[in-house]
Scaffold this active site. Structure first.
Site, PDB file in Angstrom:
ATOM      1  N   HIS A  15       0.835  -1.200   0.000  1.00  0.00           N
ATOM      2  CA  HIS A  15       0.000   0.000   0.000  1.00  0.00           C
ATOM      3  C   HIS A  15       0.870   1.250   0.000  1.00  0.00           C
ATOM      4  O   HIS A  15       1.716   1.416   0.886  1.00  0.00           O
ATOM      5  CB  HIS A  15      -0.900  -0.015   1.239  1.00  0.00           C
ATOM      6  CG  HIS A  15      -1.905   1.085   1.270  1.00  0.00           C
ATOM      7  ND1 HIS A  15      -2.022   1.967   2.319  1.00  0.00           N
ATOM      8  CD2 HIS A  15      -2.845   1.458   0.356  1.00  0.00           C
ATOM      9  CE1 HIS A  15      -2.994   2.818   2.062  1.00  0.00           C
ATOM     10  NE2 HIS A  15      -3.506   2.543   0.879  1.00  0.00           N
ATOM     11  N   HIS A  57      -0.418  11.031  -2.155  1.00  0.00           N
ATOM     12  CA  HIS A  57      -1.770  10.698  -1.676  1.00  0.00           C
ATOM     13  C   HIS A  57      -2.627  11.931  -1.418  1.00  0.00           C
ATOM     14  O   HIS A  57      -3.749  12.044  -1.924  1.00  0.00           O
ATOM     15  CB  HIS A  57      -1.660   9.856  -0.404  1.00  0.00           C
ATOM     16  CG  HIS A  57      -2.991   9.467   0.165  1.00  0.00           C
ATOM     17  ND1 HIS A  57      -3.703  10.296   1.008  1.00  0.00           N
ATOM     18  CD2 HIS A  57      -3.752   8.363  -0.002  1.00  0.00           C
ATOM     19  CE1 HIS A  57      -4.850   9.698   1.333  1.00  0.00           C
ATOM     20  NE2 HIS A  57      -4.900   8.524   0.732  1.00  0.00           N
TER      21      HIS A  57
HETATM   22  O1  G3P Z   1      -6.527   1.931  -3.192  1.00  0.00           O
HETATM   23  C1  G3P Z   1      -6.773   1.473  -1.898  1.00  0.00           C
HETATM   24  C2  G3P Z   1      -6.514   2.521  -0.862  1.00  0.00           C
HETATM   25  O2  G3P Z   1      -5.281   3.131  -1.132  1.00  0.00           O
HETATM   26  C3  G3P Z   1      -7.589   3.573  -0.815  1.00  0.00           C
HETATM   27  O3  G3P Z   1      -7.425   4.496   0.215  1.00  0.00           O
HETATM   28  O4  G3P Z   1      -6.819   6.700   1.086  1.00  0.00           O
HETATM   29  O5  G3P Z   1      -5.140   4.873   1.109  1.00  0.00           O
HETATM   30  O6  G3P Z   1      -5.801   5.941  -1.027  1.00  0.00           O
HETATM   31  P1  G3P Z   1      -6.231   5.550   0.331  1.00  0.00           P
HETATM   32 MG    MG Z   2      -4.584   4.747  -2.379  1.00  0.00          MG
END
Ligand code: G3P
Ligand code: MG
Length: 237
Positions: A15, A57
């Site tokens: 992630h 992000h």
């Molecule tokens: O793509 C999955 C996840 O990354 C979505 O939430 O806020 O971490 O981008 P975020």
């Molecule tokens: Mg994400």
């Protein structure tokens, strides 16, 4: 179980690279994820002030860099001077090149500013056009995904939603989604069965607890996004 698409994604997707192990959304993070055993990473992409694609992000620079202000109002040249944890903010092109070098699959998550959904989707479609490796393009912005689907119909899409609402099957079908990705905190076995039974892959974010990951997999969740993919991979080994 019949799946609607031929896309294959792994159990564990790093992630934002491997956000608990290296600066998030950086090329060093991709390298770390690969070193930890990931075969895919997720990362976030948004438009700069001058319509260039950068991997970051938040809508603002403050949390992850030494800068401040709105990414979508800052020109690329300025963004590239910022320090994102000892690393530069990558462009999408550099991120895709690094994926190729590392042999990683990539989940490009489009983060759309209001009113720029189309510009974002068009820029991403153009950038991923020539990418050779495995890709998934996802977004919470369904308008962006819809436009992306029209511009790049052969690239698999992931419909992001915090929780499944009753209209999710219509939305997913309209977007031609291969993957539904949800906040793991709102998932329960019936919901998982509904999504998997309808032929979609189901990914859950963000899962850093190995026991929770194993529970989700037992319910039928296909993949988890993890900041600490090493922990989840070890639990699976
Ligand atoms: O793509 C999955 C996840 O990354 C979505 O939430 O806020 O971490 O981008 P975020
Ligand atoms: Mg994400």
């Amino acid at each position: 179980m019949v799946t609607k698409h031929s896309l294959i994604i792994p159990r564990v997707i790093g992630h934002r690279g491997a956000a608990a192990r290296a600066p998030e959304n950086t090329l060093a993070g991709f390298r770390k994820a690969a070193a930890l055993g990931c075969t895919w990473v997720e990362f976030d992409v948004r438009l700069s002030g001058d319509d260039q694609l950068v991997v970051i992000h938040d809508a603002t620079l403050d949390r992850t860099t030494d800068g401040s202000g709105t990414v979508g109002k800052t020109p690329l040249a300025e963004l590239l001077k910022r320090d994102a944890g000892g690393e530069p903010i990558p462009t999408l092109d550099s991120a895709l090149a690094e994926l190729r070098l590392l042999g990683l699959g990539g989940n490009v998550e489009m983060k759309a500013d209001e009113g720029r959904e189309e510009a974002l989707a068009a820029a991403v479609a153009k950038a991923v056009h020539r990418h050779a490796g495995p890709l998934l393009v996802s977004s919470f912005s369904w308008p962006s995904l819809e436009i992306f689907a029209r511009l790049a119909p052969t690239i698999p899409r992931g419909m992001l939603t915090e929780r499944l609402t009753p209209d999710w099957p219509d939305v997913a079908s309209g977007l031609g989604a291969a993957v539904i990705a949800c906040d793991q905190r709102h998932l329960h076995p019936d919901a998982v069965e509904g999504v998997r039974g309808a032929g979609y892959l189901l990914a859950a974010y963000t899962v850093n607890e190995p026991r929770r990951a194993l529970e989700l997999f037992a319910w039928g969740v296909t993949s988890v996004f993890s900041d600490a993919p090493d922990l989840i991979l070890a639990a699976l080994a």
